[in-house]
Scaffold this motif. Structure first.
Motif, PDB file in Angstrom:
ATOM      1  N   VAL A  81      39.435  45.878  39.141  1.00  0.00           N
ATOM      2  CA  VAL A  81      37.955  45.122  38.803  1.00  0.00           C
ATOM      3  C   VAL A  81      38.413  44.472  37.465  1.00  0.00           C
ATOM      4  O   VAL A  81      38.656  45.147  36.540  1.00  0.00           O
ATOM      5  N   VAL A  82      38.109  43.232  37.261  1.00  0.00           N
ATOM      6  CA  VAL A  82      38.663  42.363  36.306  1.00  0.00           C
ATOM      7  C   VAL A  82      37.152  41.589  35.965  1.00  0.00           C
ATOM      8  O   VAL A  82      36.298  41.513  36.972  1.00  0.00           O
ATOM      9  N   ASN A  83      37.372  40.980  34.894  1.00  0.00           N
ATOM     10  CA  ASN A  83      36.033  39.855  34.734  1.00  0.00           C
ATOM     11  C   ASN A  83      35.874  38.572  35.711  1.00  0.00           C
ATOM     12  O   ASN A  83      37.171  38.465  36.361  1.00  0.00           O
ATOM     13  N   ALA A  84      35.069  37.696  35.508  1.00  0.00           N
ATOM     14  CA  ALA A  84      35.038  36.695  36.372  1.00  0.00           C
ATOM     15  C   ALA A  84      35.862  35.457  36.282  1.00  0.00           C
ATOM     16  O   ALA A  84      36.266  34.581  36.935  1.00  0.00           O
ATOM     17  N   LYS A  85      36.534  35.783  34.782  1.00  0.00           N
ATOM     18  CA  LYS A  85      37.414  34.760  34.278  1.00  0.00           C
ATOM     19  C   LYS A  85      39.024  35.303  34.952  1.00  0.00           C
ATOM     20  O   LYS A  85      40.070  34.386  34.840  1.00  0.00           O
TER      21      LYS A  85
ATOM     22  N   ILE B 248      44.637  36.320  35.733  1.00  0.00           N
ATOM     23  CA  ILE B 248      45.195  36.519  37.150  1.00  0.00           C
ATOM     24  C   ILE B 248      44.591  35.363  37.968  1.00  0.00           C
ATOM     25  O   ILE B 248      43.343  34.925  37.727  1.00  0.00           O
ATOM     26  N   ASP B 249      45.364  34.827  38.855  1.00  0.00           N
ATOM     27  CA  ASP B 249      44.965  33.652  39.447  1.00  0.00           C
ATOM     28  C   ASP B 249      44.172  34.312  40.663  1.00  0.00           C
ATOM     29  O   ASP B 249      44.437  34.510  41.850  1.00  0.00           O
TER      30      ASP B 249
ATOM     31  N   TYR C  51      33.590  42.291  38.353  1.00  0.00           N
ATOM     32  CA  TYR C  51      32.445  43.062  37.971  1.00  0.00           C
ATOM     33  C   TYR C  51      31.168  42.635  38.817  1.00  0.00           C
ATOM     34  O   TYR C  51      30.248  43.308  39.673  1.00  0.00           O
ATOM     35  N   GLY C  52      31.202  41.099  38.802  1.00  0.00           N
ATOM     36  CA  GLY C  52      29.841  40.439  39.415  1.00  0.00           C
ATOM     37  C   GLY C  52      30.022  40.711  41.039  1.00  0.00           C
ATOM     38  O   GLY C  52      28.923  40.829  41.484  1.00  0.00           O
ATOM     39  N   ARG C  53      31.342  40.577  41.342  1.00  0.00           N
ATOM     40  CA  ARG C  53      31.323  40.692  42.972  1.00  0.00           C
ATOM     41  C   ARG C  53      31.057  42.056  43.590  1.00  0.00           C
ATOM     42  O   ARG C  53      30.372  42.150  44.508  1.00  0.00           O
TER      43      ARG C  53
END
Length: 112
Positions: free
Chosen positions: A59-63, A94-95, A25-27
DNA sequence: GCACTGACTCCCA
DNA sequence: ATGGGAGCCAGTG
């Protein structure tokens, strides 16, 4: 800048995420021109009309984790969609080193 | 207008 | 690895 412009910018970025790759989301917020506004991306995706056919699941979170409650219908759907595209989950994450999309200028080359 | 709520992130204990 | 707290700001009531 009207909020609708921000949403449009966000949707445009999301549409560019390649199959089998993910972003956070941040990116997405950053690439759309709104750094520090990750939450805005979540909102934009939530209200996005279906006909846009956005690859919202990429789209996933920063982790590197799905931001829906584990076990929820939405979380399962997102996970299924990603796995179908070849994204691998390791203990619920996810890596990002391997699957993160580096932005509009990313060459889309598969890193390994 | 005020308070509360998130499809978030970062930072620190 | 893990949890809490602050910063964030458009929706919602």
């Amino acid at each position: 800048m009207p909020i609708s412009d921000a949403q449009q910018a966000i949707w445009d970025i999301v549409k560019k995420i390649p199959v089998g790759r993910v972003s956070s989301y941040g990116r997405v917020a950053y690439f759309a021109g709104y750094p520090q506004h990750a939450r805005m991306v979540g909102r934009a995706l939530r209200i996005a009309p279906d006909h846009l056919l956005l690859p919202w699941h990429r789209v996933v979170n920063a982790k590197g984790q799905i931001s829906f409650p584990v076990g929820s219908e939405q979380a399962e759907l997102q996970k299924d969609k990603l796995q179908t595209e070849g994204v691998v989950f390791l203990s619920g994450r996810i890596d990002l080193e391997r699957y993160a999309w580096l932005g509009p200028l990313d060459s889309d080359l598969w890193r390994m």
